[in-house]
Structure formats: C-alpha cells, structure tokens
Design a protein around this motif. Structure first.
Motif, PDB file in Angstrom:
ATOM      1  N   UNK A 114      39.166  35.684  32.867  1.00 54.92           N
ATOM      2  CA  UNK A 114      39.791  36.757  34.144  1.00 54.92           C
ATOM      3  C   UNK A 114      40.553  37.764  33.630  1.00 54.92           C
ATOM      4  N   UNK A 115      40.264  38.814  34.128  1.00 56.84           N
ATOM      5  CA  UNK A 115      41.013  40.239  33.987  1.00 56.84           C
ATOM      6  C   UNK A 115      40.658  40.783  32.636  1.00 56.84           C
ATOM      7  N   UNK A 116      39.711  40.338  31.809  1.00 62.80           N
ATOM      8  CA  UNK A 116      39.090  40.984  30.747  1.00 62.80           C
ATOM      9  C   UNK A 116      38.263  42.254  31.247  1.00 62.80           C
ATOM     10  N   UNK A 117      38.492  43.055  30.841  1.00 64.52           N
ATOM     11  CA  UNK A 117      37.414  44.423  31.219  1.00 64.52           C
ATOM     12  C   UNK A 117      37.394  45.319  29.815  1.00 64.52           C
ATOM     13  N   UNK A 118      36.253  46.029  29.765  1.00 62.61           N
ATOM     14  CA  UNK A 118      35.949  47.222  28.630  1.00 62.61           C
ATOM     15  C   UNK A 118      36.168  48.523  29.395  1.00 62.61           C
ATOM     16  N   UNK A 119      36.333  48.403  30.701  1.00 64.74           N
ATOM     17  CA  UNK A 119      36.435  49.615  31.440  1.00 64.74           C
ATOM     18  C   UNK A 119      37.679  50.435  31.295  1.00 64.74           C
ATOM     19  N   UNK A 120      37.830  51.684  31.610  1.00 71.01           N
ATOM     20  CA  UNK A 120      39.105  52.335  31.534  1.00 71.01           C
ATOM     21  C   UNK A 120      39.878  52.009  32.822  1.00 71.01           C
ATOM     22  N   UNK A 121      41.003  52.088  32.754  1.00 75.20           N
ATOM     23  CA  UNK A 121      42.042  51.672  33.608  1.00 75.20           C
ATOM     24  C   UNK A 121      41.692  52.254  34.967  1.00 75.20           C
ATOM     25  N   UNK A 122      41.452  51.459  36.061  1.00 74.13           N
ATOM     26  CA  UNK A 122      41.182  52.048  37.513  1.00 74.13           C
ATOM     27  C   UNK A 122      39.491  51.909  37.523  1.00 74.13           C
ATOM     28  N   UNK A 123      39.044  51.493  36.601  1.00 73.84           N
ATOM     29  CA  UNK A 123      37.381  51.388  36.703  1.00 73.84           C
ATOM     30  C   UNK A 123      36.972  49.995  36.801  1.00 73.84           C
ATOM     31  N   UNK A 124      37.616  48.942  36.417  1.00 78.85           N
ATOM     32  CA  UNK A 124      37.326  47.675  36.589  1.00 78.85           C
ATOM     33  C   UNK A 124      38.372  46.649  36.838  1.00 78.85           C
ATOM     34  N   UNK A 125      38.351  45.544  37.370  1.00 77.76           N
ATOM     35  CA  UNK A 125      39.357  44.648  37.677  1.00 77.76           C
ATOM     36  C   UNK A 125      39.228  43.512  36.417  1.00 77.76           C
ATOM     37  N   UNK A 126      38.133  43.363  35.974  1.00 74.90           N
ATOM     38  CA  UNK A 126      37.867  42.269  34.950  1.00 74.90           C
ATOM     39  C   UNK A 126      37.616  40.940  35.817  1.00 74.90           C
TER      40      UNK A 126
END
Length: 192
Positions: A114-126
């Motif tokens: 949960x909440x893991x993302x490789x996207x920039x801030x604001x681009x994905x919630x994970x």
C-alpha cells in the motif's frame, strides 16, 4: 499501531463471469494515447465465479500503469492483453504485457505494498496495484509479475474456474500477503 484495511463496499452478487467480457469492457474501451493495445482471447474460455466489475477494475489498473510506464519511458508503446485456460490448475489466466522500461529487481517485492509508488508526487497514490491484488485475492486467485529492466513487464492474473481458492505458489505470494496485513502500514486506512 494504525491499521490498513482494504474493504470493498456493498458486495455485488458474484456469478459466473466471462473473462472475455471483463477484457473487452474495461481496458479495451479505454483510449490509449500513444500506445497500441492488442487483445487476444482464447476460444472457449470457461467462465469464472467473480464480480465482473471488480475484474474490470483490476485489468484497468494494470493497463493504466502499463500505459503510463511506456509513455514516460518511450513516448509510445505496445500493450498486449491475452488469456488462456490452464486446465491443470483449473484457472483462467489473463496476461497484461507492455514494452515499457520494466520494473527494477529491487522494486519488485514492493509493488503490491500500500502507498508504494514510483511516480512523481501527485501522479499516483500507490493504491492501484494494492487494490488489484486485494480483488484478485478476494476472488481466490493470484496475481504475479515477471519483469526485466528495459524489457517491459508482464502481470499475470490467475482466477479459479471452480470458485475455490487457488493454492499458493510459494514464498513470493506469502511476502505480498504479509505486506497487506492490517498492521503493515502505520497510520493508514483504505475504504473502497
């Protein structure tokens, strides 16, 4: 200690669902910008006992992630979605394969967290892959990744034909199950 719970709203009635229908309705109706989508559905696929709307959500999450990865890396890409029946496992398998940058080995164990993302801030919630994982688990299925950096990624969604839970393939799935345990992410609660 805070708790993470992935809770689904009112259950729709689960019934025999067509994997073909889920593949056609969700991702295939989405307009992919700069990416080609090829869908190959095996003839005579058995139906699975599932909520078709939730299966569409799983496939849509996987397609959106693939599209974003391909476009950010190459500005274009090819996405292949195909299915087949595994008679030995009594399951239907749907593969989502992209020709994007792939997922580095060191990140692969975290992708369903949960909440893991490789996207920039604001681009994905994970949450997209976490939700996809939870839905597949709720349907007694499995989801797994095969990827090599710079050679794209393939996600495999395996759903039981009989409605019974598929056996665990091993340690990789056990690790993901631990990552979704309520105590795994401090300060979070997810209600869907």
């Amino acid at each position: 200690m805070s708790i993470v719970r992935v809770t689904f709203g009112p259950w729709r009635e689960r019934r025999r669902a067509s994997t073909l229908e889920a593949m056609r309705r969700g991702p295939s109706e989405r307009l992919l910008v700069g990416a080609g989508l090829f869908v190959s559905v095996a003839a005579g696929l058995p139906q699975v006992f599932a909520d078709g709307h939730q299966l569409q959500q799983v496939l849509l999450n996987l397609v959106i992630n693939a599209e974003q990865a391909m476009l950010s890396a190459n500005g274009r890409g090819v996405l292949v979605m195909r299915s087949w029946h595994d008679a030995e496992q009594e399951s239907v398998i749907v593969e989502i394969n992209d020709d994007g940058p792939g997922i580095p080995d060191e990140l692969q164990p975290k992708i369903f967290d949960p909440f893991f993302t490789t996207k920039d801030v604001g681009q994905g919630t994970g949450l997209g892959l976490t939700v996809a994982y939870a839905i597949v688990q709720e349907h007694g299925g499995r989801i797994r990744l095969e990827s090599r950096p710079d050679h794209g990624a393939s996600f495999f969604v395996e759903l039981p034909v009989t409605g019974a839970k598929l056996p665990s393939p091993g340690l990789a799935t056990a690790r993901f199950q631990r990552s979704l345990a309520p105590e795994s992410v401090p300060g979070a609660s997810v209600l869907l």
